[in-house]
Design an enzyme around this catalytic site. Structure first.
Site, mmCIF file in Angstrom:
data_model
loop_
_atom_site.group_PDB
_atom_site.id
_atom_site.type_symbol
_atom_site.label_atom_id
_atom_site.label_comp_id
_atom_site.label_asym_id
_atom_site.label_seq_id
_atom_site.Cartn_x
_atom_site.Cartn_y
_atom_site.Cartn_z
ATOM 1 N N ARG A 128 0.837 -1.206 0.000
ATOM 2 C CA ARG A 128 0.000 0.000 0.000
ATOM 3 C C ARG A 128 0.874 1.260 0.000
ATOM 4 O O ARG A 128 1.887 1.334 0.676
ATOM 5 C CB ARG A 128 -0.872 -0.029 1.259
ATOM 6 C CG ARG A 128 -1.806 1.127 1.391
ATOM 7 C CD ARG A 128 -2.984 0.792 2.258
ATOM 8 N NE ARG A 128 -2.630 0.350 3.610
ATOM 9 C CZ ARG A 128 -3.522 -0.109 4.480
ATOM 10 N NH1 ARG A 128 -4.794 -0.207 4.140
ATOM 11 N NH2 ARG A 128 -3.140 -0.485 5.685
ATOM 12 N N ARG A 172 1.001 -5.480 13.939
ATOM 13 C CA ARG A 172 -0.336 -4.888 13.985
ATOM 14 C C ARG A 172 -1.408 -5.965 13.772
ATOM 15 O O ARG A 172 -2.434 -5.979 14.436
ATOM 16 C CB ARG A 172 -0.432 -3.826 12.880
ATOM 17 C CG ARG A 172 -1.483 -2.781 13.095
ATOM 18 C CD ARG A 172 -1.030 -1.445 12.549
ATOM 19 N NE ARG A 172 -0.828 -1.447 11.120
ATOM 20 C CZ ARG A 172 -1.709 -0.960 10.245
ATOM 21 N NH1 ARG A 172 -2.848 -0.476 10.655
ATOM 22 N NH2 ARG A 172 -1.428 -0.957 8.964
HETATM 23 P P1 AMP Z 1 -6.166 1.792 10.798
HETATM 24 O O1 AMP Z 1 -6.104 2.843 9.757
HETATM 25 O O2 AMP Z 1 -7.579 1.380 11.111
HETATM 26 O O3 AMP Z 1 -5.286 0.628 10.511
HETATM 27 O O4 AMP Z 1 -5.640 2.459 12.171
HETATM 28 C C1 AMP Z 1 -4.325 2.959 12.264
HETATM 29 C C2 AMP Z 1 -3.921 3.086 13.712
HETATM 30 O O5 AMP Z 1 -4.824 3.994 14.396
HETATM 31 C C3 AMP Z 1 -4.007 1.806 14.533
HETATM 32 O O6 AMP Z 1 -2.863 0.991 14.387
HETATM 33 C C4 AMP Z 1 -4.140 2.353 15.941
HETATM 34 O O7 AMP Z 1 -2.906 2.842 16.430
HETATM 35 C C5 AMP Z 1 -5.056 3.556 15.727
HETATM 36 N N1 AMP Z 1 -6.486 3.160 15.870
HETATM 37 C C6 AMP Z 1 -7.450 3.223 14.904
HETATM 38 N N2 AMP Z 1 -8.627 2.786 15.375
HETATM 39 C C7 AMP Z 1 -8.422 2.427 16.674
HETATM 40 C C8 AMP Z 1 -9.250 1.875 17.690
HETATM 41 N N3 AMP Z 1 -10.541 1.576 17.489
HETATM 42 N N4 AMP Z 1 -8.683 1.649 18.903
HETATM 43 C C9 AMP Z 1 -7.398 1.925 19.133
HETATM 44 N N5 AMP Z 1 -6.565 2.419 18.212
HETATM 45 C C10 AMP Z 1 -7.052 2.677 16.985
#
Ligand code: AMP
Length: 218
Positions: A128, A172
């Protein structure tokens, strides 16, 4: 269904599918990762806190995340409904969401789980590339920009998100796989879980998603 969450591993395609479904249903697509990234870009106090976790591929603490979602769901545009993408990710977040929506007398209607093989997800994530200026998302194999490494829309050089590097991406996935597992029985026991096969091209998966939500394209 217009009050829905999307579940799935990072890189499962849930962001893309949630955006399409939200547009079709005329409701906002609320992606907590995008909101956090915007705070990081704008260097807000929330962004400074979130960044420490995000760059390591860790979850931002539940209290911080839940407060942010509570504010977002209170906005006028979310009153007719919403698609939440990336939230909840943990059981405490799911319970907090149920409490919050219970107070609003507008319970969650469905939890759509986009299912894909974790190894497929690693390939999707590490390929990506994103535009740091307008947020456009590409993939080196499946959705390359016209000129390699350059945003089609604004000509800015593309970057790889720090958390899309392979080692961080795998971490992750591990974190989220472990934390997300209890959410499936949680929503299944409420009769809200809809499982959708996330393999195949974007349009095929969209058709499955729309059918599961009872939405029609266009
Ligand atoms: P994503 O774009 O959904 O992969 O989110 C990127 C990063 O944002 C994650 O690795 C977390 O650090 C943070 N994050 C997003 N959504 C959440 C959530 N519901 N709870 C905790 N951290 C979040």
């Amino acid at each position: 269904m217009t009050r829905v969450i999307f579940l799935g591993l990072p890189g499962s395609g849930k962001g893309t599918q949630a955006a399409v479904a939200a547009e079709a249903a005329h409701i906002p697509h609320i992606a907590t990762g995008d909101i956090f990234r915007r705070h990081v870009r704008e260097q807000t106090p929330l962004g400074k806190t979130a960044r420490q976790y995000m760059d390591r591929g860790e979850n931002v603490p539940d209290d911080v995340t839940i407060a942010m979602v509570r504010d977002r769901l209170a906005a006028a545009d979310a009153q007719p409904g919403f698609i939440l993408d990336g939230f909840p990710r943990t059981l405490p977040q799911a319970e907090a969401l149920d409490r919050l929506l219970g107070e609003l007398d507008a319970p969650l209607e469905g939890a759509l789980y986009l299912k894909v093989d974790p190894e497929v997800v690693v390939r999707r994530m590490t390929g990506r590339r994103v535009c740091p200026k307008d947020g456009a998302v590409y993939h080196v194999e499946s959705n390359p920009p016209k000129v390699p490494g350059i945003c089609d829309l604004c000509g800015t050089p593309l970057i790889q998100r720090a958390d899309d590097h392979e080692e961080v991406a795998r971490h992750r996935l591990d974190v989220q796989w472990t934390q997300a597992q209890p959410l499936l029985p949680y929503y299944s026991s409420q009769g809200k879980l809809r499982e959708v096969d996330g393999l195949g091209d974007v349009a095929m998966v969209t058709a499955r998603v729309m059918a599961a939500l009872g939405l029609r394209a266009g």
